[in-house]
Enzyme design. Structure first.
Site, PDB file in Angstrom:
ATOM      1  CG  ASP A  54      -4.595   0.985   0.953  1.00 13.37           C
ATOM      2  OD1 ASP A  54      -3.666   0.798   1.761  1.00 13.37           O
ATOM      3  OD2 ASP A  54      -4.824   2.101   0.436  1.00 13.37           O
ATOM      4  CG  ASN A  69       4.088  -0.750  -0.795  1.00 14.44           C
ATOM      5  OD1 ASN A  69       3.351  -1.642  -1.209  1.00 14.44           O
ATOM      6  ND2 ASN A  69       3.609   0.462  -0.506  1.00 14.44           N
TER       7      ASN A  69
HETATM    8  C1  IPE Z   1      -1.122   0.184  -2.679  1.00 15.37           C
HETATM    9  O1  IPE Z   1      -1.331   0.660  -1.411  1.00 15.37           O
HETATM   10  C2  IPE Z   1      -0.156  -0.957  -2.665  1.00 15.37           C
HETATM   11  C3  IPE Z   1      -0.643  -2.201  -2.070  1.00 15.37           C
HETATM   12  C4  IPE Z   1      -1.839  -2.403  -1.587  1.00 15.37           C
HETATM   13  C5  IPE Z   1       0.301  -3.263  -2.045  1.00 15.37           C
HETATM   14  P1  IPE Z   1      -0.475   1.879  -0.811  1.00 15.37           P
HETATM   15  O2  IPE Z   1      -1.007   2.102   0.544  1.00 15.37           O
HETATM   16  O3  IPE Z   1       0.967   1.601  -0.948  1.00 15.37           O
HETATM   17  O4  IPE Z   1      -0.859   3.073  -1.808  1.00 15.37           O
HETATM   18  P2  IPE Z   1      -0.902   4.627  -1.580  1.00 15.37           P
HETATM   19  O5  IPE Z   1       0.425   5.026  -1.012  1.00 15.37           O
HETATM   20  O6  IPE Z   1      -2.016   4.896  -0.630  1.00 15.37           O
HETATM   21  O7  IPE Z   1      -1.167   5.196  -2.929  1.00 15.37           O
HETATM   22  C1  IPE Z   2      -1.893  -2.190   2.668  1.00 14.62           C
HETATM   23  O1  IPE Z   2      -2.081  -1.521   3.850  1.00 14.62           O
HETATM   24  C2  IPE Z   2      -0.712  -3.132   2.709  1.00 14.62           C
HETATM   25  C3  IPE Z   2       0.408  -2.694   1.880  1.00 14.62           C
HETATM   26  C4  IPE Z   2       0.468  -1.653   1.120  1.00 14.62           C
HETATM   27  C5  IPE Z   2       1.590  -3.517   1.934  1.00 14.62           C
HETATM   28  P1  IPE Z   2      -1.277  -0.198   4.207  1.00 14.62           P
HETATM   29  O2  IPE Z   2      -0.045  -0.578   4.936  1.00 14.62           O
HETATM   30  O3  IPE Z   2      -1.069   0.650   3.007  1.00 14.62           O
HETATM   31  O4  IPE Z   2      -2.290   0.487   5.209  1.00 14.62           O
HETATM   32  P2  IPE Z   2      -2.643   2.024   5.308  1.00 14.62           P
HETATM   33  O5  IPE Z   2      -3.031   2.482   3.926  1.00 14.62           O
HETATM   34  O6  IPE Z   2      -1.431   2.721   5.800  1.00 14.62           O
HETATM   35  O7  IPE Z   2      -3.783   2.069   6.259  1.00 14.62           O
HETATM   36 MG    MG Z   3      -2.120   2.109   2.148  1.00 17.39          MG
END
Ligand code: IPE
Ligand code: IPE
Ligand code: MG
Length: 264
Positions: free
Chosen positions: A38, A86
């Site tokens: 993340d 997502n």
């Molecule tokens: C969790 O991260 C999913 C992945 C890393 C693929 P998200 O960024 O989607 O989760 P939330 O929205 O912060 O809970």
């Molecule tokens: C994790 O990074 C990747 C996926 C969930 C696909 P994020 O895209 O959630 O990055 P933040 O949390 O917005 O920084």
């Molecule tokens: Mg995220």
């Protein structure tokens, strides 16, 4: 001069890192490490870049961490790459994310094959675009006989969906008279999950400072050790991974029991 100093500093920290790696290898290595990757979006935002630039950078971390996990002797590395939630993201971002498996695997598949890594996937593959499915299937096929580390991508994965599907399958067996309600136990549920063939994660790492599971392996993580770091995924490196291993080796896992003998 400055350059020389920098080189010396890098060599020193690399030296320290190899000592730490050697040390960690003398201790217990978690068989299954699961990572919630993340913070890609925030990494990009900090640099005034579009979110997709963060995802692209994050792909380089996947390579780095796969390598070190393999070097450490981890048996299974599960990486949460795309959740069932997502899909709520903007289409352009989703389209980019769906291209990453293809880019990653077309660049690194030879290295994965050479390192005897087996590529697997958990999640609902059917909903993925054709080109994403194709890339993943190709990598899985090319590495299916490898018996080194399993690199397991959680792609379009959601723990609740996985549990709902498992429960439906079990309910159908009961309905068809093939199973008694009393036969349903822990291991029966585990064996109907997408991870049925894998050991449960011993260690869960989540980057970016968020302290939640976001629908990831809710059943399988029952007794995993949890490691949360504020480092954003694109910045997560070998030293961070070693730190998580060191932390893991200091934990006392009890699985509901008591430590030591003779405790009343
Ligand atoms: C969790 O991260 C999913 C992945 C890393 C693929 P998200 O960024 O989607 O989760 P939330 O929205 O912060 O809970
Ligand atoms: C994790 O990074 C990747 C996926 C969930 C696909 P994020 O895209 O959630 O990055 P933040 O949390 O917005 O920084
Ligand atoms: Mg995220």
């Amino acid at each position: 001069m400055l350059d020389k100093l920098m080189r010396k500093k890098t060599a020193m920290s690399e030296g320290l890192l190899s000592d730490r790696i050697a040390n960690v290898k003398r201790g217990q290595i978690p068989a299954h490490v699961a990572i919630i990757m993340d913070g890609n979006g925030r990494w990009a935002k900090q640099r005034n870049l579009p979110r997709i630039a963060g995802h692209h950078e994050g792909m380089k971390t996947v390579r780095k961490i796969t390598r070190i996990a393999n070097d450490l002797g981890i048996e299974v590395l599960t990486l949460y790459a795309f959740s069932t939630e997502n899909w709520k993201r903007p289409k352009l971002e989703i389209d980019f994310l769906m291209k990453l498996p293809g880019e990653f695997l077309s660049t690194y598949l030879p290295e994965l094959i050479e390192k005897n890594v087996k590529v697997e996937m958990i999640g609902n593959v059917e909903m993925l675009p054709e080109h994403t499915k194709k890339a993943i299937r190709k990598a899985m096929e090319a590495t299916k006989d490898n018996d080194g580390m399993t690199l397991n991508f959680a792609m379009n994965y959601g723990s609740r969906l996985e549990l709902v599907e498992a429960l439906k399958k079990i309910a159908t067996l009961v309905e068809d008279g093939l199973l008694q309600v009393d036969d349903i136990d822990d291991s029966m549920i585990s064996s109907h999950l997408m991870t049925a063939h894998l050991p449960e994660p011993d260690l869960l790492i989540r980057t970016s400072g968020e302290v939640r599971l976001s629908n990831f392996m809710l059943w399988q993580l029952a007794y995993a050790e949890l490691s949360f770091t504020s480092v954003l995924w694109p910045d997560f490196d070998e030293a961070c991974m070693i730190h998580a291993m060191e932390e893991f080796q200091l934990r006392h896992r009890r699985f509901g029991s008591v430590e030591g003998e003779g405790t009343i």
